[in-house]
Write a protein that holds these residues in place. Structure first.
Motif, mmCIF file in Angstrom:
data_model
loop_
_atom_site.group_PDB
_atom_site.id
_atom_site.type_symbol
_atom_site.label_atom_id
_atom_site.label_comp_id
_atom_site.label_asym_id
_atom_site.label_seq_id
_atom_site.Cartn_x
_atom_site.Cartn_y
_atom_site.Cartn_z
ATOM 1 N N MET A 1 0.950 -1.203 0.112
ATOM 2 C CA MET A 1 -0.370 -0.455 -0.290
ATOM 3 C C MET A 1 0.404 1.373 0.168
ATOM 4 O O MET A 1 2.219 1.443 -0.005
ATOM 5 N N ALA A 2 0.095 2.143 -0.377
ATOM 6 C CA ALA A 2 0.672 3.999 -0.510
ATOM 7 C C ALA A 2 1.598 4.347 0.609
ATOM 8 O O ALA A 2 1.507 3.754 1.616
ATOM 9 N N SER A 3 3.298 4.521 1.098
ATOM 10 C CA SER A 3 3.658 5.013 1.803
ATOM 11 C C SER A 3 4.234 6.354 1.525
ATOM 12 O O SER A 3 4.464 6.778 2.936
ATOM 13 N N VAL A 4 3.275 7.375 0.797
ATOM 14 C CA VAL A 4 3.778 8.638 0.615
ATOM 15 C C VAL A 4 2.810 9.172 1.697
ATOM 16 O O VAL A 4 1.547 8.613 1.961
ATOM 17 N N PRO A 5 2.762 10.361 1.761
ATOM 18 C CA PRO A 5 1.581 11.017 2.606
ATOM 19 C C PRO A 5 0.476 10.819 2.248
ATOM 20 O O PRO A 5 -0.015 11.283 1.485
ATOM 21 N N MET A 6 -0.473 11.024 2.657
ATOM 22 C CA MET A 6 -1.709 11.432 2.883
ATOM 23 C C MET A 6 -2.762 12.743 3.175
ATOM 24 O O MET A 6 -1.756 12.959 4.685
ATOM 25 N N ASP A 7 -3.040 13.355 2.516
ATOM 26 C CA ASP A 7 -3.784 14.501 3.216
ATOM 27 C C ASP A 7 -4.529 14.099 4.477
ATOM 28 O O ASP A 7 -6.058 14.101 4.166
ATOM 29 N N VAL A 8 -4.300 13.698 5.514
ATOM 30 C CA VAL A 8 -5.483 13.100 6.711
ATOM 31 C C VAL A 8 -6.399 14.369 7.071
ATOM 32 O O VAL A 8 -7.724 14.309 6.970
ATOM 33 N N GLY A 9 -6.267 15.814 6.902
ATOM 34 C CA GLY A 9 -6.821 16.350 7.653
ATOM 35 C C GLY A 9 -7.694 16.652 5.677
ATOM 36 O O GLY A 9 -9.414 16.455 6.471
ATOM 37 N N LYS A 10 -8.207 16.583 4.939
ATOM 38 C CA LYS A 10 -9.526 16.401 4.119
ATOM 39 C C LYS A 10 -9.834 15.144 4.099
ATOM 40 O O LYS A 10 -11.246 15.087 3.987
ATOM 41 N N TYR A 11 -9.174 13.996 4.535
ATOM 42 C CA TYR A 11 -9.814 12.434 4.504
ATOM 43 C C TYR A 11 -11.141 12.631 5.773
ATOM 44 O O TYR A 11 -12.127 12.616 6.075
ATOM 45 N N LEU A 12 -10.470 13.311 7.006
ATOM 46 C CA LEU A 12 -11.571 13.702 8.320
ATOM 47 C C LEU A 12 -12.363 14.602 7.963
ATOM 48 O O LEU A 12 -13.449 14.442 8.114
ATOM 49 N N SER A 13 -11.808 15.517 7.232
ATOM 50 C CA SER A 13 -13.552 16.659 6.222
ATOM 51 C C SER A 13 -13.979 16.330 6.078
ATOM 52 O O SER A 13 -15.779 15.829 5.966
ATOM 53 N N ARG A 14 -13.857 14.506 5.160
ATOM 54 C CA ARG A 14 -14.879 14.506 4.309
ATOM 55 C C ARG A 14 -15.670 13.046 5.272
ATOM 56 O O ARG A 14 -17.019 13.046 5.023
ATOM 57 N N ILE A 15 -15.145 12.571 6.072
ATOM 58 C CA ILE A 15 -15.796 12.456 6.738
ATOM 59 C C ILE A 15 -16.322 12.953 8.059
ATOM 60 O O ILE A 15 -17.056 12.007 8.853
ATOM 61 N N GLY A 16 -16.216 14.508 8.135
ATOM 62 C CA GLY A 16 -16.801 15.199 9.098
ATOM 63 C C GLY A 16 -16.635 14.814 10.663
ATOM 64 O O GLY A 16 -17.139 14.929 11.210
ATOM 65 N N TYR A 17 -15.056 14.109 10.776
ATOM 66 C CA TYR A 17 -14.665 13.840 11.932
ATOM 67 C C TYR A 17 -13.503 15.668 12.670
ATOM 68 O O TYR A 17 -12.781 15.624 11.285
ATOM 69 N N VAL A 18 -14.090 15.754 13.586
ATOM 70 C CA VAL A 18 -13.061 16.121 14.110
ATOM 71 C C VAL A 18 -12.713 16.035 15.266
ATOM 72 O O VAL A 18 -13.515 15.601 17.019
ATOM 73 N N GLY A 19 -11.601 16.353 15.740
ATOM 74 C CA GLY A 19 -10.869 15.928 17.300
ATOM 75 C C GLY A 19 -9.197 15.709 17.252
ATOM 76 O O GLY A 19 -9.077 15.903 16.678
ATOM 77 N N PRO A 20 -9.086 14.850 17.745
ATOM 78 C CA PRO A 20 -7.581 13.938 17.996
ATOM 79 C C PRO A 20 -7.562 13.544 17.318
ATOM 80 O O PRO A 20 -8.109 12.951 16.589
ATOM 81 N N VAL A 21 -6.110 13.164 16.850
ATOM 82 C CA VAL A 21 -5.737 12.143 15.679
ATOM 83 C C VAL A 21 -4.952 11.253 16.274
ATOM 84 O O VAL A 21 -4.028 10.207 15.271
ATOM 85 N N GLU A 22 -4.421 11.120 17.513
ATOM 86 C CA GLU A 22 -3.626 10.419 17.769
ATOM 87 C C GLU A 22 -4.598 8.572 18.086
ATOM 88 O O GLU A 22 -5.650 8.402 17.974
ATOM 89 N N PRO A 23 -3.406 7.538 17.989
ATOM 90 C CA PRO A 23 -4.082 6.805 17.449
ATOM 91 C C PRO A 23 -4.330 5.914 19.681
ATOM 92 O O PRO A 23 -3.487 5.411 20.251
ATOM 93 N N THR A 24 -5.604 6.138 19.583
ATOM 94 C CA THR A 24 -6.267 5.510 20.851
ATOM 95 C C THR A 24 -7.538 4.975 20.156
ATOM 96 O O THR A 24 -7.776 5.089 19.117
ATOM 97 N N LEU A 25 -8.018 3.589 21.234
ATOM 98 C CA LEU A 25 -9.058 3.535 20.846
ATOM 99 C C LEU A 25 -9.958 3.837 21.379
ATOM 100 O O LEU A 25 -11.051 4.296 19.924
ATOM 101 N N GLU A 26 -10.343 5.313 21.505
ATOM 102 C CA GLU A 26 -11.647 6.316 21.512
ATOM 103 C C GLU A 26 -11.763 7.044 19.461
ATOM 104 O O GLU A 26 -12.189 7.167 19.194
ATOM 105 N N VAL A 27 -10.530 7.079 19.396
ATOM 106 C CA VAL A 27 -9.824 7.598 18.240
ATOM 107 C C VAL A 27 -10.691 6.713 17.166
ATOM 108 O O VAL A 27 -11.012 6.822 16.133
#
Length: 284
Positions: A1-27
């Motif tokens: 799979m891709a190793s290049v960076p993703m525009d994470v902010g744009k993806y999260l905006s697409r799915i309507g997620y606003v919040g922390p981005v740390e790798p936790t169970l809640e996230v």
């Protein structure tokens, strides 16, 4: 799979997620639910004369930039890239879907994800459609796991793991369990699914070839387009059971329905299709 960076902010905006981005169970739980609530499960590319492309950058263009959906390899493939970019440890697994005949599809029939977090394993699947999980399921227990209107469990038999669920109104300890798919923990890669992806695009044994479809979770339940029908499923409440209503569509209504109800604007004309699926006759 891709190793290049993703525009994470744009993806999260697409799915309507606003919040922390740390790798936790809640996230993990939050982005899983938001993807399912925002991105349709659909196969319309096949019925517009196109071909499904599994390269992560092309999936990002389709699902995030063009606000489309996809089937399992598309949704879970892109979701896997998001999770890796957010710092999660993700393993791709191969699932075999149980069909109405009681037989299972071949290996690589369905892509699922396993996330390992703080020593625990979680099943993630944003690409299974109507009866799929809303939140990650713990892979470290065989106890029932309730998610709103539905209950799931994971059962192990001779190294094979089975995801099972009860019906919308069947939550008793003695209730009937229906297998959804089976899988092992053997790590896979995205490229492993290319052959089966082509099968789903071209085979009379595949639901995706035989029916043009799009389905999406809604606050009240689920909305599903198939062929020339729009099906509304309302989940049970304390006073009323599941209700299902079907609206027959005219060909010239479908494009507007897809845009208004699912947010999908197609680049090419859709050829609606709703043909019987040829039953599998091979045991896997």
């Amino acid at each position: 799979m891709a190793s290049v960076p993703m525009d994470v902010g744009k993806y999260l905006s697409r799915i309507g997620y606003v919040g922390p981005v740390e790798p936790t169970l809640e996230v993990l739980r939050s982005v899983h639910k938001q993807h399912l609530s925002s991105v349709p499960f659909e196969n319309l590319t096949i019925h517009c004369g196109g071909r499904v492309q599994l390269e992560p950058s092309l999936l990002f263009e389709k699902i995030v930039n063009r606000r489309r959906g996809g089937f399992c390899c598309e949704n879970n493939g892109l979701f896997r890239w998001l999770l890796v970019q957010m710092g999660f440890q993700v393993t791709i697994l191969s699932g075999q879907v149980r069909y109405p005949t009681g037989l299972y599809g071949p290996p690589f029939d369905h892509m699922i994800l396993m996330v390992t977090l703080d020593g625990r394993r979680w099943l993630c699947d944003v690409g299974f459609g109507a009866v799929g999980i809303f939140f990650p399921l713990s892979l470290d227990t065989s106890d029932p796991q309730e998610q709103g209107h539905r209950v799931y469990r994971l059962r192990e038999d001779s190294g094979m793991h089975f995801l099972e669920s009860q019906g919308e109104e069947n939550k008793a300890e003695t209730g009937e369990w229906t297998p959804l798919y089976k899988f092992t923990f053997e790590p896979r890669s995205g490229d492993d699914f290319k052959e089966m992806c082509l099968h789903h695009e071209t085979s009379e044994y595949s639901l995706f070839f035989c029916k043009s479809l799009c389905t999406m979770a809604k606050p009240y339940g689920r909305l599903t387009y198939i062929g020339f029908k729009l099906i509304t499923t309302t989940y049970p409440t304390a006073t009323e059971g599941v209700t299902v209503t079907t609206r027959e569509l005219k060909a010239d209504e479908i494009t507007d329905i897809l845009a208004e109800e699912f947010g999908i604007v197609l680049d090419s004309p859709l050829i609606p299709k709703d043909e019987p699926v040829t039953p599998l006759d091979v045991v896997y």
